[in-house]
Design a protein around this motif. Structure first.
Motif, PDB file in Angstrom:
ATOM      1  N   SER A 151       0.794  -1.234   0.000  1.00 21.23           N
ATOM      2  CA  SER A 151       0.000   0.000   0.000  1.00 21.23           C
ATOM      3  C   SER A 151       0.822   1.277   0.000  1.00 21.23           C
ATOM      4  O   SER A 151       0.276   2.363  -0.195  1.00 21.23           O
ATOM      5  N   PHE A 152       2.133   1.148   0.240  1.00 18.15           N
ATOM      6  CA  PHE A 152       2.939   2.346   0.459  1.00 18.15           C
ATOM      7  C   PHE A 152       4.056   2.515  -0.568  1.00 18.15           C
ATOM      8  O   PHE A 152       5.010   3.247  -0.340  1.00 18.15           O
ATOM      9  N   GLY A 153       3.935   1.847  -1.699  1.00 12.95           N
ATOM     10  CA  GLY A 153       4.928   2.014  -2.738  1.00 12.95           C
ATOM     11  C   GLY A 153       5.822   0.796  -2.876  1.00 12.95           C
ATOM     12  O   GLY A 153       5.789  -0.136  -2.069  1.00 12.95           O
ATOM     13  N   ASP A 154       6.642   0.820  -3.915  1.00  8.27           N
ATOM     14  CA  ASP A 154       7.550  -0.281  -4.222  1.00  8.27           C
ATOM     15  C   ASP A 154       8.938   0.044  -3.679  1.00  8.27           C
ATOM     16  O   ASP A 154       9.534   1.064  -4.045  1.00  8.27           O
ATOM     17  N   GLU A 155       9.463  -0.818  -2.817  1.00 15.75           N
ATOM     18  CA  GLU A 155      10.742  -0.541  -2.165  1.00 15.75           C
ATOM     19  C   GLU A 155      11.928  -0.720  -3.106  1.00 15.75           C
ATOM     20  O   GLU A 155      13.026  -0.221  -2.816  1.00 15.75           O
ATOM     21  N   ARG A 156      11.730  -1.409  -4.230  1.00 13.77           N
ATOM     22  CA  ARG A 156      12.833  -1.574  -5.187  1.00 13.77           C
ATOM     23  C   ARG A 156      12.902  -0.397  -6.153  1.00 13.77           C
ATOM     24  O   ARG A 156      13.962   0.168  -6.384  1.00 13.77           O
ATOM     25  N   ARG A 157      11.757  -0.055  -6.713  1.00  8.42           N
ATOM     26  CA  ARG A 157      11.726   1.075  -7.644  1.00  8.42           C
ATOM     27  C   ARG A 157      11.614   2.416  -6.923  1.00  8.42           C
ATOM     28  O   ARG A 157      11.837   3.471  -7.528  1.00  8.42           O
ATOM     29  N   ILE A 158      11.270   2.374  -5.649  1.00  8.92           N
ATOM     30  CA  ILE A 158      11.055   3.574  -4.827  1.00  8.92           C
ATOM     31  C   ILE A 158      10.061   4.492  -5.541  1.00  8.92           C
ATOM     32  O   ILE A 158      10.318   5.662  -5.802  1.00  8.92           O
ATOM     33  N   ASP A 159       8.916   3.915  -5.881  1.00  9.84           N
ATOM     34  CA  ASP A 159       7.870   4.690  -6.530  1.00  9.84           C
ATOM     35  C   ASP A 159       6.521   4.377  -5.898  1.00  9.84           C
ATOM     36  O   ASP A 159       6.406   3.511  -5.018  1.00  9.84           O
ATOM     37  N   TYR A 160       5.504   5.086  -6.331  1.00  4.78           N
ATOM     38  CA  TYR A 160       4.166   4.937  -5.777  1.00  4.78           C
ATOM     39  C   TYR A 160       3.156   5.383  -6.824  1.00  4.78           C
ATOM     40  O   TYR A 160       3.395   6.351  -7.550  1.00  4.78           O
ATOM     41  N   GLY A 161       2.030   4.669  -6.875  1.00  3.39           N
ATOM     42  CA  GLY A 161       0.977   5.055  -7.807  1.00  3.39           C
ATOM     43  C   GLY A 161      -0.365   4.499  -7.383  1.00  3.39           C
ATOM     44  O   GLY A 161      -0.530   3.955  -6.281  1.00  3.39           O
ATOM     45  N   THR A 162      -1.328   4.603  -8.268  1.00  2.00           N
ATOM     46  CA  THR A 162      -2.697   4.234  -7.934  1.00  2.00           C
ATOM     47  C   THR A 162      -2.866   2.734  -7.680  1.00  2.00           C
ATOM     48  O   THR A 162      -3.817   2.327  -7.021  1.00  2.00           O
ATOM     49  N   ALA A 166      -4.722   1.245  -4.509  1.00  2.00           N
ATOM     50  CA  ALA A 166      -5.750   0.210  -4.623  1.00  2.00           C
ATOM     51  C   ALA A 166      -5.515  -0.926  -3.628  1.00  2.00           C
ATOM     52  O   ALA A 166      -6.471  -1.566  -3.179  1.00  2.00           O
ATOM     53  N   ALA A 167      -4.263  -1.177  -3.266  1.00  2.00           N
ATOM     54  CA  ALA A 167      -3.974  -2.212  -2.271  1.00  2.00           C
ATOM     55  C   ALA A 167      -4.539  -1.825  -0.909  1.00  2.00           C
ATOM     56  O   ALA A 167      -5.060  -2.674  -0.174  1.00  2.00           O
ATOM     57  N   PHE A 168      -4.459  -0.544  -0.566  1.00  2.00           N
ATOM     58  CA  PHE A 168      -5.041  -0.108   0.707  1.00  2.00           C
ATOM     59  C   PHE A 168      -6.564  -0.163   0.647  1.00  2.00           C
ATOM     60  O   PHE A 168      -7.224  -0.549   1.613  1.00  2.00           O
ATOM     61  N   PHE A 169      -7.116   0.205  -0.492  1.00  2.00           N
ATOM     62  CA  PHE A 169      -8.564   0.084  -0.696  1.00  2.00           C
ATOM     63  C   PHE A 169      -8.993  -1.368  -0.515  1.00  2.00           C
ATOM     64  O   PHE A 169     -10.055  -1.655   0.060  1.00  2.00           O
ATOM     65  N   ALA A 170      -8.162  -2.298  -0.975  1.00  2.00           N
ATOM     66  CA  ALA A 170      -8.467  -3.721  -0.831  1.00  2.00           C
ATOM     67  C   ALA A 170      -8.526  -4.134   0.636  1.00  2.00           C
ATOM     68  O   ALA A 170      -9.326  -5.003   1.014  1.00  2.00           O
ATOM     69  N   ILE A 171      -7.688  -3.531   1.475  1.00  2.00           N
ATOM     70  CA  ILE A 171      -7.738  -3.823   2.915  1.00  2.00           C
ATOM     71  C   ILE A 171      -9.092  -3.422   3.481  1.00  2.00           C
ATOM     72  O   ILE A 171      -9.726  -4.187   4.222  1.00  2.00           O
ATOM     73  N   LEU A 172      -9.549  -2.220   3.141  1.00  2.00           N
ATOM     74  CA  LEU A 172     -10.847  -1.758   3.638  1.00  2.00           C
ATOM     75  C   LEU A 172     -11.961  -2.681   3.155  1.00  2.00           C
ATOM     76  O   LEU A 172     -12.866  -3.043   3.916  1.00  2.00           O
ATOM     77  N   PHE A 173     -11.885  -3.069   1.887  1.00  2.00           N
ATOM     78  CA  PHE A 173     -12.886  -3.982   1.332  1.00  2.00           C
ATOM     79  C   PHE A 173     -12.872  -5.321   2.072  1.00  2.00           C
ATOM     80  O   PHE A 173     -13.919  -5.871   2.409  1.00  2.00           O
ATOM     81  N   ALA A 174     -11.676  -5.848   2.309  1.00  2.00           N
ATOM     82  CA  ALA A 174     -11.567  -7.149   2.976  1.00  2.00           C
ATOM     83  C   ALA A 174     -12.135  -7.098   4.389  1.00  2.00           C
ATOM     84  O   ALA A 174     -12.781  -8.049   4.839  1.00  2.00           O
ATOM     85  N   LEU A 175     -11.903  -5.999   5.086  1.00  2.00           N
ATOM     86  CA  LEU A 175     -12.453  -5.867   6.435  1.00  2.00           C
ATOM     87  C   LEU A 175     -13.978  -5.869   6.400  1.00  2.00           C
ATOM     88  O   LEU A 175     -14.632  -6.434   7.283  1.00  2.00           O
ATOM     89  N   GLY A 176     -14.549  -5.252   5.376  1.00  2.00           N
ATOM     90  CA  GLY A 176     -15.986  -5.293   5.213  1.00  2.00           C
ATOM     91  C   GLY A 176     -16.462  -6.676   4.809  1.00  2.00           C
ATOM     92  O   GLY A 176     -17.462  -7.194   5.328  1.00  2.00           O
TER      93      GLY A 176
END
Length: 337
Positions: A151-162, A166-176
């Motif tokens: 949810s917080f970016g790629d540690e190899r490429r050191i980048d972040y995007g949608t 979406a991975a964090f959104f998936a956590i919220l969905f899974a909790l529901g």
């Protein structure tokens, strides 16, 4: 939305139908080919994710962000916010290195390594706030740790995007889906938990100069984020007199409303990141959207755009994880919604 659920409990039943109960599958990538994309785009799970986004947007309609509401939030919501506070407190432990590269400070790798090491434990602490989840809290924490790490970016490429968002959104969905959160938590999932996640991400982006995962950002709204615009437009629905769509980028609106409404806050962030040139030049798509007369129509358009350009784009969704709760549709009889 294409497919409406009757609430979070319906998602729990759907998850059980898909075999999540007792499953020990490790979340992993499953979209590798055009055929996989066809399965995904026609799946009930995709429809459920879009329905969930719609329910969250409806839950925050005309509700400003009020930090004091955290005191009255459910124990799980408070636990999730505390988890995100903890992640933010780690940042000073790994100060950015003095390096010549413009993007991608390598100290981020150390921050992310701690996240990988502690993600499961942090989620277990948050889930401990929900007695109803006691029977499966450990397995759910182990499962969702994969999503939290993503949810917080790629540690190899050191980048972040949608895709990471979406991975964090998936956590919220899974909790529901697993019945851990109730429908009464919906507004706070956005206004407290998701809003805190965005604040942590912006701090990481600033401190470690994360590179956008895509040279111009996905569909040109923002270099990093999409959901603050989706949820934010839902939040502003019906408030055209207070925050007119055509004035959302103007100084007075930014000053008075950015701390209360996600969309205005997202616009403020864009303006800060792209100083020195007019808004219509630096952000032509966002500027064009200001011509839409109502927030309801703005939200409807952004929802369609999110489905097509984030969840429906192979370069983004190929990294999405499927596991016990978010089952890969190709493994079930529910690929068709």
């Amino acid at each position: 939305c294409v497919y409406r659920l009757k609430g979070f409990r319906a998602m729990a039943e759907a998850a059980a139908d898909n075999g999540s109960a007792g499953s020990t599958d490790v979340p992993r990538k499953r979209i590798h080919s055009p055929q996989d994309m066809d399965i995904w785009m026609q799946s009930k799970l995709l429809q459920q994710l879009m329905s969930f986004a719609g329910e969250l947007s409806e839950a925050v309609k005309a509700k400003p962000i009020v930090p004091e509401s955290l005191e009255k939030a459910s124990p799980l919501v408070r636990g999730l916010v505390e988890m995100l506070d903890e992640l933010e407190r780690w940042i000073p432990d790994f100060p950015p290195l003095d390096q010549p590269m413009r993007f991608g400070n390598k100290s981020f790798c150390k921050w992310h390594a701690r996240l990988t090491e502690r993600a499961e434990g942090l989620l277990r602490q948050a889930l401990a706030q929900v007695p109803a989840a006691a029977a499966f809290a450990d397995s759910l924490a182990a499962e969702l740790a994969y999503y939290l790490q993503g949810s917080f970016g790629d540690e190899r490429r050191i980048d972040y995007g949608t895709g990471h968002e979406a991975a964090f959104f998936a956590i919220l969905f899974a909790l529901g889906a697993r019945g851990v959160v109730e429908k009464t938590d919906a507004a706070n999932l956005v206004l407290l938990v998701f809003a805190k996640y965005i604040r942590v991400m912006r701090c990481l982006q600033s401190v470690y100069v994360l590179e956008p995962a895509g040279s111009h950002g996905v569909w040109g709204l923002d270099d990093f984020h999409a959901l603050p615009f989706v949820f934010g437009a839902g939040q502003l629905t019906g408030l055209e007199d207070e925050v007119p769509t055509g004035e959302v980028y103007k100084d007075g609106i930014i000053r008075d409303y950015a701390d209360r409404y996600l969309y205005v806050d997202a616009i403020r962030q864009v303006l800060l990141a792209k100083k020195g040139a007019p808004f219509h030049e630096t952000s032509p798509m966002l500027y064009d959207i200001t011509a839409v007369p109502t927030w309801h129509k703005t939200h409807a358009g952004l929802v369609k755009m999110y489905r097509a350009e984030v969840l429906g784009k192979f370069p983004v969704i190929q990294h999405f994880l499927f596991g016990p709760t978010l089952r890969w549709p190709g493994d079930t009889d529910a690929a068709k919604g």
